[in-house]
Write a protein that holds these residues in place. Structure first.
Motif, short mmCIF file in Angstrom:
data_model
loop_
_atom_site.label_atom_id
_atom_site.label_comp_id
_atom_site.label_asym_id
_atom_site.label_seq_id
_atom_site.Cartn_x
_atom_site.Cartn_y
_atom_site.Cartn_z
N LEU A 265 45.92 35.44 46.67
CA LEU A 265 45.24 36.08 47.68
C LEU A 265 43.75 35.98 47.35
CD1 LEU A 265 47.37 38.99 48.33
CD2 LEU A 265 46.96 37.18 49.96
N GLY A 266 43.16 35.50 46.30
CA GLY A 266 41.92 35.14 45.72
C GLY A 266 41.27 36.77 45.14
N VAL A 267 42.36 37.55 44.78
CA VAL A 267 41.78 38.78 44.25
C VAL A 267 41.92 38.70 42.66
CG1 VAL A 267 42.63 41.12 43.57
CG2 VAL A 267 43.06 40.02 46.09
N ASP A 268 41.01 38.91 42.00
CA ASP A 268 40.68 38.94 40.68
C ASP A 268 41.26 40.12 40.15
OD1 ASP A 268 38.91 36.84 40.61
OD2 ASP A 268 37.20 37.96 41.09
N VAL A 269 42.49 39.83 39.06
CA VAL A 269 43.22 40.91 38.65
C VAL A 269 42.97 40.93 36.94
CG1 VAL A 269 45.23 39.13 38.48
CG2 VAL A 269 45.44 41.68 38.48
N THR A 270 43.01 42.12 36.73
CA THR A 270 42.90 42.56 35.39
C THR A 270 43.97 43.08 34.91
OG1 THR A 270 40.32 42.58 35.26
CG2 THR A 270 41.51 43.48 33.39
N ALA A 271 44.86 42.69 33.80
CA ALA A 271 45.85 43.45 33.36
C ALA A 271 45.59 43.98 32.04
CB ALA A 271 47.14 42.36 33.24
N LEU A 272 45.61 45.42 32.00
CA LEU A 272 45.15 45.95 30.59
C LEU A 272 46.31 46.02 29.97
CD1 LEU A 272 42.96 47.84 29.02
CD2 LEU A 272 44.27 49.81 30.29
N ASN A 273 46.04 45.64 28.46
CA ASN A 273 46.99 45.70 27.47
C ASN A 273 47.18 47.09 26.83
OD1 ASN A 273 48.54 45.31 25.15
ND2 ASN A 273 47.94 43.44 24.83
N ILE A 274 48.27 47.86 27.48
CA ILE A 274 48.09 49.21 27.07
C ILE A 274 48.14 49.35 25.45
CG2 ILE A 274 49.22 51.40 27.24
CD1 ILE A 274 48.08 50.64 29.68
N ALA A 275 48.98 48.48 24.86
CA ALA A 275 49.14 48.43 23.25
C ALA A 275 47.95 48.26 22.62
CB ALA A 275 50.33 47.45 22.90
N HIS A 276 47.09 47.93 23.05
CA HIS A 276 45.57 47.42 22.45
C HIS A 276 44.49 48.22 23.28
CE1 HIS A 276 47.83 44.14 21.23
NE2 HIS A 276 47.41 44.43 19.99
N SER A 277 44.76 49.35 23.95
CA SER A 277 43.66 49.91 24.76
C SER A 277 43.50 51.25 24.14
CB SER A 277 44.41 50.19 26.23
OG SER A 277 45.20 51.30 26.21
N SER A 278 42.34 52.04 24.71
CA SER A 278 41.98 53.25 24.03
C SER A 278 42.79 54.29 24.09
CB SER A 278 40.43 53.51 24.65
OG SER A 278 39.66 52.68 24.25
N THR A 279 43.78 54.07 24.93
CA THR A 279 44.98 55.27 24.85
C THR A 279 45.42 55.22 23.64
OG1 THR A 279 46.76 53.55 25.64
CG2 THR A 279 45.70 54.91 27.34
N GLN A 280 45.61 54.27 22.97
CA GLN A 280 46.25 54.38 21.63
C GLN A 280 45.33 55.11 20.37
OE1 GLN A 280 49.31 53.18 21.25
NE2 GLN A 280 48.90 52.73 23.36
N LYS A 281 43.89 55.25 21.02
CA LYS A 281 43.03 56.02 20.05
C LYS A 281 42.94 57.74 20.59
CE LYS A 281 39.97 51.95 19.32
NZ LYS A 281 38.74 51.44 19.75
N GLY A 282 43.98 57.95 21.44
CA GLY A 282 43.82 59.31 21.87
C GLY A 282 43.03 59.43 23.36
#
Length: 300
Positions: A64-81
């Motif tokens: 559809l022409g939408v730029d999509v970003t898939a966040l890698n949760i395992a390497h996101s800041s959620t792993q830092k709290g």
């Protein structure tokens, strides 16, 4: 409509609208659809594993022409709290038009909507054991390509009903479409109390006269620790193979949302056989998600 977190938010007319959009997209070159939402953006946050849903949402956005970003949760800041709210607000500050979220907590997407600016949309890509609305839509869309009279259908779901958000969304969707004969079959421990009246006494009764058979995997990751399920003998009591499928109507279709555990809930002969529409479901998943994203983004 700005968000879709629960299939029960839809009615027959809106479901048919999405089906019509999917049909139109199917016949439109990708080179054309890519211009529809050029410059728009989406963020996919998947806090649980996924193959079909994540990839199909990514492809739906891209087509559809939408730029999509898939966040890698395992390497996101959620792993830092970092809290979920802070993660969401951080990404919202980057000004996406849409969030696509899968999360193990029931109804978390509805809470997320309250945290977001009002112009950002939300699609539930699966929440705990609660809802998976786009899977329900693609299952209904697949059924509609083979069966036309929703009121006369007998649809049978077999497997782990209790922990299946897929089952919840499909059952809700079938009710919206007017289907009355919704039959379930599972051990008592894997049937929600509210649905025990739909549980068949045995496998032949569940499959007899079925127009649509939906097989569900055992949700190992959600089973209580004290619930003992014998995977070695599951197929003998609850599995679909050529013999047990013969108890359904001769033109019955077989669905499975995946991932399949071959030899447990479904045999190779059925999964790869002429009555299987499992790969059609996958194809339709991209189309339905394109239709939904197109519809949501066209409202803003």
């Amino acid at each position: 409509m700005k968000h879709l977190t629960d299939i029960k938010a839809l009615d027959q007319a809106s479901i048919h609208l999405l089906f019509d959009l999917a049909d139109s997209i199917r016949s439109t070159p990708v080179a054309t659809t890519r211009s529809w939402h050029a410059g728009r953006s989406a963020a996919a946050l998947f806090f649980e594993n996924s193959t079909r849903t994540l990839c199909s949402f990514q492809m739906a956005c891209q087509r559809l022409g939408v730029d999509v970003t898939a966040l890698n949760i395992a390497h996101s800041s959620t792993q830092k709290g970092e809290s979920l709210r802070d993660t969401l607000l951080t990404l919202a500050a980057m000004q996406p038009d849409l969030f696509i979220v899968r999360h193990p907590e029931n109804q978390i997407q509805q809470r997320m909507i309250d945290w977001l600016p009002p112009h950002i949309g939300m699609i539930n890509a699966g929440d705990g054991t609660h809802q998976h609305p786009t899977q329900g839509l693609l299952d209904l869309y697949t059924i509609s390509q083979h069966k036309t009279d929703w009121a006369s259908l007998k649809v049978t779901l077999i497997g782990d009903i209790k922990h299946s958000r897929v089952a919840n969304s499909l059952i809700d969707g079938l009710k919206i479409m007017g289907t009355q004969q919704i039959q379930l079959y599972a051990p008592d421990a894997l049937i929600p109390v509210a649905l025990k009246h739909r549980n068949a006494p045995n496998l032949p009764a569940a499959l007899e006269g079925a127009d649509v058979v939906v097989m569900l995997r055992i949700q190992k990751e959600r089973l209580p620790l004290d619930l003992d399920v014998d995977f070695a003998t599951w197929h003998a009591s609850y599995g679909l193979n050529s013999e047990t499928l013969s108890w359904a109507k001769s033109d019955a279709i077989v669905l499975h949302p995946g991932p399949m555990n071959r030899g447990i809930e479904i045999s190779d002969a059925v999964a790869d056989g002429p009555q299987s529409v499992i790969l059609e479901q996958v194809t339709n998943g991209v189309l339905i998600r394109q239709a939904l994203i197109h519809h949501l983004l066209s409202q803003s």
